[in-house]
Design a protein around this motif. Structure first.
Motif, PDB file in Angstrom:
ATOM      1  N   PHE A  98      -4.630  11.680 -11.163  1.00 48.33           N
ATOM      2  CA  PHE A  98      -4.228  10.276 -11.098  1.00 48.33           C
ATOM      3  C   PHE A  98      -5.265   9.376 -11.779  1.00 48.33           C
ATOM      4  N   ASP A  99      -6.560   9.671 -11.596  1.00 52.75           N
ATOM      5  CA  ASP A  99      -7.605   8.886 -12.251  1.00 52.75           C
ATOM      6  C   ASP A  99      -7.493   8.983 -13.772  1.00 52.75           C
ATOM      7  N   ALA A 100      -7.079  10.146 -14.270  1.00 51.13           N
ATOM      8  CA  ALA A 100      -7.038  10.359 -15.716  1.00 51.13           C
ATOM      9  C   ALA A 100      -5.989   9.508 -16.414  1.00 51.13           C
ATOM     10  N   PHE A 101      -5.017   9.003 -15.668  1.00 52.87           N
ATOM     11  CA  PHE A 101      -3.954   8.193 -16.267  1.00 52.87           C
ATOM     12  C   PHE A 101      -4.234   6.694 -16.157  1.00 52.87           C
ATOM     13  N   SER A 102      -5.353   6.323 -15.563  1.00 49.33           N
ATOM     14  CA  SER A 102      -5.676   4.916 -15.405  1.00 49.33           C
ATOM     15  C   SER A 102      -5.864   4.259 -16.774  1.00 49.33           C
ATOM     16  N   GLY A 103      -5.222   3.117 -16.972  1.00 51.18           N
ATOM     17  CA  GLY A 103      -5.373   2.384 -18.215  1.00 51.18           C
ATOM     18  C   GLY A 103      -4.423   2.770 -19.317  1.00 51.18           C
ATOM     19  N   LEU A 104      -3.633   3.815 -19.125  1.00 47.57           N
ATOM     20  CA  LEU A 104      -2.641   4.185 -20.132  1.00 47.57           C
ATOM     21  C   LEU A 104      -1.491   3.181 -20.133  1.00 47.57           C
TER      22      LEU A 104
ATOM     23  N   THR B 286      -2.469   9.888   0.228  1.00 50.63           N
ATOM     24  CA  THR B 286      -2.298   9.113  -0.998  1.00 50.63           C
ATOM     25  C   THR B 286      -2.175   7.649  -0.619  1.00 50.63           C
ATOM     26  N   ILE B 287      -2.917   6.821  -1.319  1.00 54.22           N
ATOM     27  CA  ILE B 287      -2.974   5.397  -1.004  1.00 54.22           C
ATOM     28  C   ILE B 287      -2.564   4.623  -2.248  1.00 54.22           C
ATOM     29  N   ALA B 288      -1.668   3.678  -2.077  1.00 57.06           N
ATOM     30  CA  ALA B 288      -1.199   2.851  -3.191  1.00 57.06           C
ATOM     31  C   ALA B 288      -1.665   1.419  -3.000  1.00 57.06           C
ATOM     32  N   ASP B 289      -2.309   0.880  -4.010  1.00 53.70           N
ATOM     33  CA  ASP B 289      -2.608  -0.550  -4.055  1.00 53.70           C
ATOM     34  C   ASP B 289      -1.475  -1.203  -4.829  1.00 53.70           C
ATOM     35  N   TRP B 290      -0.590  -1.860  -4.099  1.00 51.72           N
ATOM     36  CA  TRP B 290       0.593  -2.482  -4.708  1.00 51.72           C
ATOM     37  C   TRP B 290       0.288  -3.868  -5.287  1.00 51.72           C
ATOM     38  N   HIS B 291      -0.821  -4.481  -4.869  1.00 43.30           N
ATOM     39  CA  HIS B 291      -1.040  -5.896  -5.170  1.00 43.30           C
ATOM     40  C   HIS B 291      -2.336  -6.160  -5.930  1.00 43.30           C
ATOM     41  N   GLY B 292      -2.975  -5.134  -6.470  1.00 47.66           N
ATOM     42  CA  GLY B 292      -4.185  -5.347  -7.259  1.00 47.66           C
ATOM     43  C   GLY B 292      -5.410  -5.695  -6.457  1.00 47.66           C
ATOM     44  N   LEU B 293      -5.449  -5.334  -5.184  1.00 49.18           N
ATOM     45  CA  LEU B 293      -6.586  -5.685  -4.328  1.00 49.18           C
ATOM     46  C   LEU B 293      -7.856  -4.950  -4.740  1.00 49.18           C
ATOM     47  N   TRP B 294      -7.712  -3.774  -5.360  1.00 53.98           N
ATOM     48  CA  TRP B 294      -8.879  -3.028  -5.830  1.00 53.98           C
ATOM     49  C   TRP B 294      -9.397  -3.555  -7.172  1.00 53.98           C
ATOM     50  N   ALA B 295      -8.633  -4.432  -7.809  1.00 56.64           N
ATOM     51  CA  ALA B 295      -8.992  -4.937  -9.146  1.00 56.64           C
ATOM     52  C   ALA B 295      -9.147  -3.784 -10.140  1.00 56.64           C
ATOM     53  N   ARG B 296      -8.276  -2.802  -9.995  1.00 58.89           N
ATOM     54  CA  ARG B 296      -8.251  -1.667 -10.928  1.00 58.89           C
ATOM     55  C   ARG B 296      -6.875  -1.617 -11.570  1.00 58.89           C
ATOM     56  N   PRO B 297      -6.784  -1.138 -12.823  1.00 56.06           N
ATOM     57  CA  PRO B 297      -5.472  -1.100 -13.482  1.00 56.06           C
ATOM     58  C   PRO B 297      -4.534  -0.116 -12.795  1.00 56.06           C
ATOM     59  N   SER B 298      -3.243  -0.390 -12.886  1.00 62.69           N
ATOM     60  CA  SER B 298      -2.268   0.545 -12.324  1.00 62.69           C
ATOM     61  C   SER B 298      -2.334   1.861 -13.073  1.00 62.69           C
TER      62      SER B 298
ATOM     63  N   LEU C  72      11.636   2.355  -9.061  1.00 65.21           N
ATOM     64  CA  LEU C  72      10.217   2.625  -9.250  1.00 65.21           C
ATOM     65  C   LEU C  72       9.406   1.356  -9.024  1.00 65.21           C
ATOM     66  N   ARG C  73       8.198   1.539  -8.503  1.00 64.62           N
ATOM     67  CA  ARG C  73       7.291   0.408  -8.312  1.00 64.62           C
ATOM     68  C   ARG C  73       5.910   0.792  -8.838  1.00 64.62           C
ATOM     69  N   ALA C  74       5.328  -0.075  -9.652  1.00 69.60           N
ATOM     70  CA  ALA C  74       4.005   0.185 -10.207  1.00 69.60           C
ATOM     71  C   ALA C  74       2.946   0.049  -9.122  1.00 69.60           C
ATOM     72  N   ALA C  75       1.899   0.876  -9.220  1.00 70.90           N
ATOM     73  CA  ALA C  75       0.817   0.829  -8.239  1.00 70.90           C
ATOM     74  C   ALA C  75      -0.430   1.479  -8.820  1.00 70.90           C
ATOM     75  N   THR C  76      -1.536   1.187  -8.194  1.00 70.40           N
ATOM     76  CA  THR C  76      -2.760   1.951  -8.436  1.00 70.40           C
ATOM     77  C   THR C  76      -2.867   2.962  -7.298  1.00 70.40           C
ATOM     78  N   VAL C  77      -2.801   4.229  -7.652  1.00 71.16           N
ATOM     79  CA  VAL C  77      -2.742   5.301  -6.652  1.00 71.16           C
ATOM     80  C   VAL C  77      -4.067   6.052  -6.630  1.00 71.16           C
ATOM     81  N   ASP C  78      -4.553   6.317  -5.443  1.00 70.47           N
ATOM     82  CA  ASP C  78      -5.773   7.097  -5.269  1.00 70.47           C
ATOM     83  C   ASP C  78      -5.560   8.070  -4.111  1.00 70.47           C
ATOM     84  N   VAL C  79      -6.501   8.996  -3.976  1.00 73.05           N
ATOM     85  CA  VAL C  79      -6.398  10.042  -2.961  1.00 73.05           C
ATOM     86  C   VAL C  79      -7.666  10.046  -2.125  1.00 73.05           C
ATOM     87  N   GLU C  80      -7.506  10.038  -0.814  1.00 73.40           N
ATOM     88  CA  GLU C  80      -8.650  10.081   0.100  1.00 73.40           C
ATOM     89  C   GLU C  80      -9.200  11.504   0.158  1.00 73.40           C
ATOM     90  N   LEU C  81     -10.511  11.639  -0.064  1.00 73.76           N
ATOM     91  CA  LEU C  81     -11.131  12.966  -0.070  1.00 73.76           C
ATOM     92  C   LEU C  81     -12.045  13.215   1.125  1.00 73.76           C
TER      93      LEU C  81
END
Length: 353
Positions: A187-193, A309-321, A291-300
């Protein structure tokens, strides 16, 4: 239309699977879909060990008369975590009560990660990756070829749970829970595409609405012209085998019966959730899902939440979807298409195995 134009009009797919009852149905659905061209199948450990996954894929392909598709063995363990398998869900061989003849064909000499790399490099911008198991093989491929996400046309992943309970821990879905490090890496590898290249994630939020019942198997047997048509029933002796005439339908009924029994034992009813075939359908036509765009990350590291799996739907992390999450669909429209396609496909399989 020329042969080459027919080929380029197809969706070119690279499957990565841990076959698996629902992976099996996903494979057969794609074999039965005229618009799908399966370029190769990579095998990872998950539902059952990776080598059994390879045997299952080869055996299904031979039963369906499609043994020319490359099947490559991949990761036999996750990146860091100890291997988990789930034979209690999918049966000792991963295909429920189905008993497929031992395959005559062999696994590819290529490792599954190399299959990923070679395939996308040879067809840049053309390949849709479909992962219905843990993401280990794709993570290994990206570690070896970091440009791989930019070379894919699209990635579709069955995995995760967002606004929905997990099915492995209270907050984690099986494919992610088996290898959360690989999921995060991918998921990190697709950030910014660009948005059109970001993966589509089919989580439990939508796949648990894809509920197969015995009546769907009746309709499938009818579509295949297979008889007698005796649907599995919760009143049946456990492990009863189908006597229907079509070999593919018979094996599918025997596989799915095990899945029905598992779901019933876990107080979900005499049904089965067909997660992976839905992801396969999305790979062919993303428009079947909202479909809904999100920034997705995984808790390790969470003691209770590892693999969530955690989705930031509203840009709270200030990271690109980095992903699109499938949230809803029309389950009955999906099943109508699946039954029509596999039924028609099964009619062309000889009745004697």
């Amino acid at each position: 239309m020329t042969s080459s134009s027919r080929t380029t009009s197809k969706t070119q797919l690279l499957m990565d699977v841990d076959t698996g009852i629902d992976d099996s149905l996903a494979l057969i659905y794609l074999l039965a879909s005229d618009e799908a061209e399966i370029l190769g199948i990579s095998c990872t450990a998950g539902n059952v060990p990776a080598r059994q996954v390879g045997i299952n894929n080869l055996a299904w392909l031979e039963l369906c008369g499609r043994s020319g598709i490359e099947v490559a063995l991949g990761a036999e363990v996750p990146l860091l975590a100890p291997l988990m398998t789930t034979e209690e869900t999918h049966g000792p061989q991963g295909i429920g009560y189905a008993e497929l003849p031992a395959p005559r064909t062999r696994l590819s000499a290529r490792h599954a990660a190399q299959l990923w790399i070679d395939t996308v490099r040879n067809r840049p911008g053309q390949v849709v990756g479909l992962v219905t198991g843990p993401l280990t093989n794709l993570a290994l491929a990206i570690k070896l070829a970091p440009e791989l996400p930019t070379l894919l046309k699209r990635l579709v992943v069955m995995g995760g749970a967002f606004n929905h309970p997990g099915n492995t821990t209270p907050c984690s879905e099986w494919n992610i829970a088996v290898d959360p490090e690989s999921a995060k890496l991918v998921f990190d590898a697709f950030s910014g595409l660009p948005a059109q290249q970001q993966p589509i994630i089919c989580p439990l939020d939508v796949t648990e609405s894809i509920v197969m019942t015995p009546q769907h198997l009746v309709a499938l047997a009818e579509a295949a012209g297979s008889s007698p048509i005796t649907p599995p029933s919760p009143a049946d002796t456990k492990g009863l085998r189908s006597a229907t005439s079509n070999p593919l339908i018979r094996q599918l009924i025997d596989a799915v019966r095990f899945y029905f029994e598992f779901h019933q034992e876990h107080q979900q009813g005499y049904i089965s959730h067909m997660h992976d075939p839905f992801a396969a359908a999305v790979a062919l036509n993303p428009e079947i899902a909202s479909l809904r765009a999100a920034t997705v990350d995984v808790e390790l590291s969470g003691a209770l939440s590892r693999g969530a799996t955690i989705a930031d739907w509203h840009g709270l992390w200030a990271r690109p979807s980095n992903a699109w999450v499938a949230l809803t669909t029309d389950p009955e429209a999906f099943f109508e298409q699946l039954i029509e396609r596999i039924g028609r496909f099964a009619r062309n399989i000889p009745s004697a195995e």
